[in-house]
Design a protein around this motif. Structure first.
Motif, PDB file in Angstrom:
ATOM      1  N   ALA A  88       0.986  -1.091   0.122  1.00 41.50           N
ATOM      2  CA  ALA A  88       0.018  -0.038   0.015  1.00 41.50           C
ATOM      3  C   ALA A  88       0.812   1.280  -0.079  1.00 41.50           C
ATOM      4  CB  ALA A  88      -0.893  -0.075   1.191  1.00 41.50           C
ATOM      5  N   ALA A  89       0.218   2.331  -0.526  1.00 46.45           N
ATOM      6  CA  ALA A  89       0.908   3.718  -0.633  1.00 46.45           C
ATOM      7  C   ALA A  89       0.048   4.772   0.393  1.00 46.45           C
ATOM      8  CB  ALA A  89       1.075   4.313  -1.978  1.00 46.45           C
ATOM      9  N   PRO A  90      -0.293   4.323   1.590  1.00 47.77           N
ATOM     10  CA  PRO A  90      -0.974   5.314   2.341  1.00 47.77           C
ATOM     11  C   PRO A  90      -0.682   6.463   2.446  1.00 47.77           C
ATOM     12  CG  PRO A  90       0.527   3.809   3.752  1.00 47.77           C
ATOM     13  CD  PRO A  90       0.807   3.449   2.245  1.00 47.77           C
ATOM     14  N   CYS A  91      -1.606   7.409   2.583  1.00 52.85           N
ATOM     15  CA  CYS A  91      -1.243   8.742   2.947  1.00 52.85           C
ATOM     16  C   CYS A  91      -0.383   9.132   4.034  1.00 52.85           C
ATOM     17  CB  CYS A  91      -2.495  10.005   2.959  1.00 52.85           C
ATOM     18  SG  CYS A  91      -3.338  10.276   1.688  1.00 52.85           S
ATOM     19  N   ASP A  92       0.889   9.848   3.745  1.00 54.85           N
ATOM     20  CA  ASP A  92       1.801  10.228   4.787  1.00 54.85           C
ATOM     21  C   ASP A  92       1.295  11.238   5.997  1.00 54.85           C
ATOM     22  OD1 ASP A  92       3.511   8.061   4.368  1.00 54.85           O
ATOM     23  OD2 ASP A  92       4.250   9.361   2.538  1.00 54.85           O
ATOM     24  N   PHE A  93       0.384  12.010   5.302  1.00 50.51           N
ATOM     25  CA  PHE A  93      -0.024  13.142   6.091  1.00 50.51           C
ATOM     26  C   PHE A  93      -1.529  13.416   5.832  1.00 50.51           C
ATOM     27  CE2 PHE A  93       4.173  14.185   4.708  1.00 50.51           C
ATOM     28  CZ  PHE A  93       4.849  14.633   5.686  1.00 50.51           C
ATOM     29  N   GLU A  94      -2.156  14.099   6.648  1.00 49.06           N
ATOM     30  CA  GLU A  94      -3.553  14.541   6.962  1.00 49.06           C
ATOM     31  C   GLU A  94      -3.867  15.633   7.570  1.00 49.06           C
ATOM     32  OE1 GLU A  94      -5.527  11.109   9.054  1.00 49.06           O
ATOM     33  OE2 GLU A  94      -4.764  11.591  10.908  1.00 49.06           O
TER      34      GLU A  94
END
Length: 210
Positions: A88-94
């Motif tokens: 997976a390439a999950p969002c590193d920031f939110e």
């Protein structure tokens, strides 16, 4: 045979109820790995962000949206699996705060972001000694330096390095390092072919009979 957990695709970090941050991960590598693993008799659980790719019908698929949801579900499944492949390439920031509704265009947009939790690092910290962990690292120039730092920081057994050319395509080129930073293999071709090769490599380094 093994029970393998695969994290797949992108995640989304919503800015308001309409707009979100994400990336171009397609889930194709995860689908190829799942297909190859099932063909060898393994059980596969997939935790996937939003994708259009079709996963094999035999896989146990859980769909999630956010990085937090992907981590939560992966932690739930972790005690039941023999190993994890984190494609997976999950969002590193939110955003620190999600706005309600739809922000008016005239207001403009300045984002105040916070880092999300690192999924594979968190899983590795909670894994049993018998469980193996394989992480993927996307580096724009293919430079292994950052990937090698990641394998140490994330406490993984193997790390698979690829570059931007792998995003949303049917082909890829990978370089694999072990936890001692030793180069153990390189391969390129269709994601289907590379997935089969990777599973053989993982099996030879994890002690699984695949």
């Amino acid at each position: 045979m093994a029970h393998i957990l695969i994290t797949a695709g992108p995640t989304r970090a919503y800015i308001d109820d309409v707009r979100f941050l994400t990336n171009a991960s397609s889930g194709r590598m995860a689908a190829a790995l799942a297909t190859a693993a099932i063909a060898k008799g393994n059980t596969v659980s997939i935790v996937s962000g939003p994708v259009s790719v079709q996963y094999p019908a035999e896989a146990r698929v859980t769909s999630v949206i956010s990085t937090g949801d992907m981590l939560k579900k992966s932690l739930t499944l972790l005690p039941r699996v023999d190993g994890v492949i984190a494609t997976a390439a999950p969002c590193d920031f939110e955003p620190k705060q999600r706005e309600k509704g739809k922000l008016p265009r005239q207001r403009g947009l300045v984002l105040d972001l916070k880092p999300t939790r690192d999924i594979i690092a968190t899983l590795a910290r909670q894994a049993k000694p018998s469980q193996w962990m394989v992480a993927f690292a996307l580096e724009p120039d293919g430079d292994p330096a950052r990937a090698l730092k990641k394998i140490t920081a994330k406490k993984c057994d193997l790390i698979v390095l690829n570059d931007l050319t792998a995003l949303d395509t049917s082909t890829t080129a990978v370089t694999v390092y072990d936890h001692s930073h030793k180069l153990i293999g390189q391969q390129e071709g269709t994601k289907t072919a590379v997935a089969r090769w990777l599973l053989e490599l993982i099996g030879s380094h994890s002690g699984e009979s695949e």
